[in-house]
Design an enzyme around this catalytic site. Structure first.
Site, short mmCIF file in Angstrom:
data_model
loop_
_atom_site.label_atom_id
_atom_site.label_comp_id
_atom_site.label_asym_id
_atom_site.label_seq_id
_atom_site.Cartn_x
_atom_site.Cartn_y
_atom_site.Cartn_z
N LEU A 13 0.67 -1.17 -0.04
CA LEU A 13 0.13 0.04 -0.02
C LEU A 13 0.71 1.20 -0.02
O LEU A 13 0.89 2.27 -0.81
CB LEU A 13 -0.90 -0.07 1.18
CG LEU A 13 -1.84 1.10 1.44
CD1 LEU A 13 -2.99 1.18 0.44
CD2 LEU A 13 -2.51 1.23 2.90
N PRO B 278 6.44 6.22 -1.34
CA PRO B 278 7.38 7.38 -0.93
C PRO B 278 6.50 8.55 -0.72
O PRO B 278 6.96 9.24 0.29
CB PRO B 278 8.48 7.36 -2.14
CG PRO B 278 8.49 6.17 -2.84
CD PRO B 278 7.19 5.53 -2.75
N GLY C 61 1.72 7.74 2.75
CA GLY C 61 1.72 7.03 3.87
C GLY C 61 0.54 6.87 4.54
O GLY C 61 -0.41 6.35 4.19
N SER C 62 0.10 7.62 5.81
CA SER C 62 -1.19 7.79 6.61
C SER C 62 -2.17 8.10 5.79
O SER C 62 -3.19 7.79 6.00
CB SER C 62 -0.86 8.74 7.62
OG SER C 62 0.27 8.40 8.32
N ILE D 241 7.64 -2.39 2.21
CA ILE D 241 6.64 -3.43 2.05
C ILE D 241 7.41 -4.67 2.84
O ILE D 241 8.54 -5.27 2.25
CB ILE D 241 6.49 -3.73 0.55
CG1 ILE D 241 6.02 -2.36 -0.20
CG2 ILE D 241 5.56 -5.06 0.36
CD1 ILE D 241 5.01 -1.98 0.31
N GLY E 173 22.75 -0.18 32.05
CA GLY E 173 23.73 -0.33 30.98
C GLY E 173 23.48 -1.70 30.08
O GLY E 173 23.66 -1.55 29.04
N GLU F 88 0.47 -0.40 10.28
CA GLU F 88 -1.11 -0.65 10.20
C GLU F 88 -1.76 0.87 10.83
O GLU F 88 -2.77 0.53 11.31
CB GLU F 88 -1.22 -1.59 10.96
CG GLU F 88 -0.52 -2.96 11.00
CD GLU F 88 -0.34 -3.72 9.56
OE1 GLU F 88 -1.46 -3.34 8.88
OE2 GLU F 88 0.68 -4.10 9.31
N THR G 54 -0.37 4.93 12.19
CA THR G 54 0.44 5.43 13.33
C THR G 54 -0.60 5.49 14.66
O THR G 54 -1.72 5.55 14.49
CB THR G 54 1.03 6.66 12.97
OG1 THR G 54 0.05 7.64 12.87
CG2 THR G 54 1.88 6.59 11.67
N SER G 55 -0.06 5.82 15.60
CA SER G 55 -0.62 6.25 16.68
C SER G 55 -1.58 7.44 16.63
O SER G 55 -2.67 7.29 17.20
CB SER G 55 0.27 6.32 17.99
OG SER G 55 0.68 5.31 18.55
C1 LIG Z 1 8.56 -1.77 9.94
C2 LIG Z 1 7.76 -1.27 8.94
C3 LIG Z 1 7.02 -2.22 8.09
C4 LIG Z 1 5.87 -1.66 7.19
N1 LIG Z 1 5.49 -2.62 6.55
C5 LIG Z 1 4.42 -2.15 5.26
C6 LIG Z 1 3.93 -3.16 4.66
O1 LIG Z 1 3.93 -4.28 4.53
N2 LIG Z 1 3.08 -2.71 3.64
C7 LIG Z 1 2.87 -1.24 3.66
O2 LIG Z 1 2.12 -0.99 2.44
N3 LIG Z 1 3.30 -0.65 4.15
C8 LIG Z 1 4.17 -0.81 5.29
N4 LIG Z 1 4.85 0.06 6.14
C9 LIG Z 1 4.52 1.33 6.05
C10 LIG Z 1 3.70 2.04 7.20
O3 LIG Z 1 2.23 1.62 6.87
C11 LIG Z 1 3.78 3.53 7.17
O4 LIG Z 1 5.02 3.82 7.38
C12 LIG Z 1 2.82 4.17 7.96
O5 LIG Z 1 1.48 4.15 7.48
C13 LIG Z 1 2.95 5.77 8.23
O6 LIG Z 1 3.26 6.24 6.96
P1 LIG Z 1 4.48 7.11 6.73
O7 LIG Z 1 5.57 6.56 7.06
O8 LIG Z 1 4.60 7.72 5.30
O9 LIG Z 1 4.52 8.33 7.57
P2 LIG Z 1 3.62 9.39 7.47
O10 LIG Z 1 2.11 9.34 7.10
O11 LIG Z 1 4.43 10.55 6.44
O12 LIG Z 1 3.32 10.35 8.76
C14 LIG Z 1 4.45 11.00 9.45
C15 LIG Z 1 4.09 11.62 10.86
O13 LIG Z 1 2.87 12.34 10.73
C16 LIG Z 1 1.82 12.03 11.49
N5 LIG Z 1 0.53 12.18 10.58
C17 LIG Z 1 0.29 11.93 9.49
N6 LIG Z 1 -0.99 12.07 9.37
C18 LIG Z 1 -1.57 12.69 10.30
C19 LIG Z 1 -2.87 13.34 10.50
N7 LIG Z 1 -3.87 13.43 9.83
N8 LIG Z 1 -2.78 13.65 11.94
C20 LIG Z 1 -1.88 13.61 12.94
N9 LIG Z 1 -0.57 13.15 12.50
C21 LIG Z 1 -0.58 12.64 11.26
C22 LIG Z 1 1.92 10.40 11.56
O14 LIG Z 1 1.21 9.90 12.71
C23 LIG Z 1 3.67 10.39 11.82
O15 LIG Z 1 3.91 10.59 13.23
C24 LIG Z 1 5.71 -0.36 7.05
C25 LIG Z 1 6.46 0.52 7.84
C26 LIG Z 1 7.49 -0.04 8.74
C27 LIG Z 1 8.20 1.21 9.64
#
Ligand SMILES: Cc1cc2nc3c(=O)[nH]c(=O)nc-3n(C[C@H](O)[C@H](O)[C@H](O)COP(=O)(O)OP(=O)(O)OC[C@H]3O[C@@H](n4cnc5c(N)ncnc54)[C@H](O)[C@@H]3O)c2cc1C
Length: 387
Positions: free
Chosen positions: A121, A124, A127-128, A157, A337, A360, A362-363
């Site tokens: 999903l 670059p 994300g959210s 991914i 330590g 899945e 973020t918080s």
């Molecule tokens: C170890 C790992 C495994 C992963 N595996 C997969 C996978 O298998 N498949 C896949 O598709 N993805 C995967 N991901 C991606 C993951 O789903 C995304 O990193 C996540 O959804 C956050 O997106 P982003 O990194 O682009 O952060 P961003 O969306 O850019 O967010 C950056 C910050 O802004 C905050 N933020 C964003 N929007 C809002 C809002 N509306 N209100 C308040 N705060 C906000 C976020 O909470 C975060 O703190 C993985 C990530 C990691 C680290």
């Protein structure tokens, strides 16, 4: 509803966990999960844990799956990640949302672990906000005869590095659709990513799709179903798995914390006798119990197919992942330590816990969803005396 794993399955899970736990640090260091571990998970039937028996799975109830996730996750976060990705995000979603044809073509192999799947999903630039109106998903699909042509770039991914099948979400002018893409289709390029904070053995990769021709029958749930029907369903399952992963890590950290506090002496006394250390232990015991109960509540509601299961899952995921971080952080603190050194599991648990607050949803995304639920549910009602 069956609440506990049947005894033979529990024994199988505990045996597997006993084998994995001493090797988790090695997997983390090497940034790879050996194929033989995937085979063990497959042979135990765990990769089809929630897939109905008619498709070759174990057909576990949500509570049973939660228990399995906790047992495996306590031993090794990356192996648990395979359950989250392969079983929850993909196989369980296909069981619920795909055509009979897709099920016949993919599910038995996925359920038995003969093929491994990943969920693509994130991008670059997306994300959210993936799936939102303002989101900038760039992976596109174009209909061409009896195929769809996919172009785009996915990142972060999990298990893309070893997957045979990818569940890809793509868009056509904002109309999101989901496709099953075979890894060996021409135009699929997988670029491994190393140096992750946690889930380091989860074969993380970027995926570049260049003119990949996918047969029309691999469209999951029809055009336009990609976000609301498929991705949301996948995240519903994935978040439940992550909620239990939080319990698993928090429980593992709690045990480390207590074992260490019970044997380490300072100032002529066990550090576990100091009230400030006891506060960390008391908070951890309480938090872990509360997180597990929220997961169980979500599991019961999911088992009943209650509409409340969505909010309950978000609440469990949010609480449990923050608990995992808090407890793992306090465990590092109690170990001093030694907590900062890879010779003890505390630092790894600390890193793994942080990941759960990001994946899945973020918080902050969970908080937003939970607040929306609260505003709808509690703004107009008088809850006094209600159950
Ligand atoms: C170890 C790992 C495994 C992963 N595996 C997969 C996978 O298998 N498949 C896949 O598709 N993805 C995967 N991901 C991606 C993951 O789903 C995304 O990193 C996540 O959804 C956050 O997106 P982003 O990194 O682009 O952060 P961003 O969306 O850019 O967010 C950056 C910050 O802004 C905050 N933020 C964003 N929007 C809002 C809002 N509306 N209100 C308040 N705060 C906000 C976020 O909470 C975060 O703190 C993985 C990530 C990691 C680290």
């Amino acid at each position: 509803m069956d609440e506990r794993l049947p005894e033979p399955l529990l024994e199988r899970a505990v045996d597997l966990a006993a084998d994995l736990a001493p090797r988790a640090a090695e997997f983390d260091r090497d940034e790879r999960l050996p194929r033989e571990v995937v085979k063990q998970m497959a042979e135990a039937g765990f990769l089809g844990a929630t897939v109905p028996a008619e498709w070759g799975g174990l057909g576990l109830t949500p509570l049973q799956y939660g228990e399995l996730t906790e047992v495996v996750g306590k031993a090794c976060a990356s192996t648990r990640a395979l359950l989250t990705v392969h079983t929850s995000l993909v196989a369980e979603t296909l069981a619920a949302r795909s055509s009979r044809r897709i099920k016949e073509k993919y599910l038995p192999d996925l359920a038995r672990g003969r093929r491994i799947a990943c969920f693509a999903l994130s991008e670059p630039g997306s994300g959210s906000d993936a799936g939102s109106e303002t989101g900038e998903m760039s992976t596109t699909y174009t209909e061409k005869g009896d195929t769809f042509v996919l172009d785009g770039h996915k990142t972060w991914i999990s298990f893309a590095g070893m997957a045979d099948v990818l569940l890809v979400i793509a868009t056509d002018g904002g109309v999101g659709s989901a496709f099953l893409v075979d890894r060996d289709m021409p135009g699929v390029e997988v670029r491994p990513i190393s140096g992750m904070l946690g889930n380091r053995a989860a074969h993380m990769a970027e995926v570049v799709l260049s003119g990949v021709e996918v047969p029309a029958e691999n469209l999951v749930s029809g055009i336009g179903a990609g976000f609301a029907f498929v991705a949301n369903r996948a995240l519903f399952h994935g978040r439940y798995s992550i909620a239990w992963a939080g319990v698993a890590i928090a429980q593992a950290a709690l045990e480390e914390m207590c074992a260490y506090a019970a044997r380490r002496d300072q100032f002529g006394a066990r550090i576990g006798s100091f009230q400030l250390v006891q506060k960390m232990i008391a908070d951890a015991v309480t938090d872990v119990s509360a997180a597990r109960e929220l997961c169980r509540r979500a599991g019961r509601l999911r088992g009943k197919r209650s509409p409340e299961a969505i909010a309950a899952t978000n609440i469990a995921k949010y609480f449990s992942s923050t608990v995992a971080s808090r407890v793992a952080s306090d465990t590092v603190q109690v170990l001093g330590g030694n907590g900062c050194w890879s010779g003890y599991p505390a630092e790894r648990l600390f890193r793994e816990a942080k990941i759960l607050e990001i994946i899945e949803g973020t918080s902050q995304v969970q908080q937003t969803l939970i607040a929306d639920f609260g505003l709808t549910e509690f703004s107009k009602k008088d809850w006094v005396g209600k159950r």
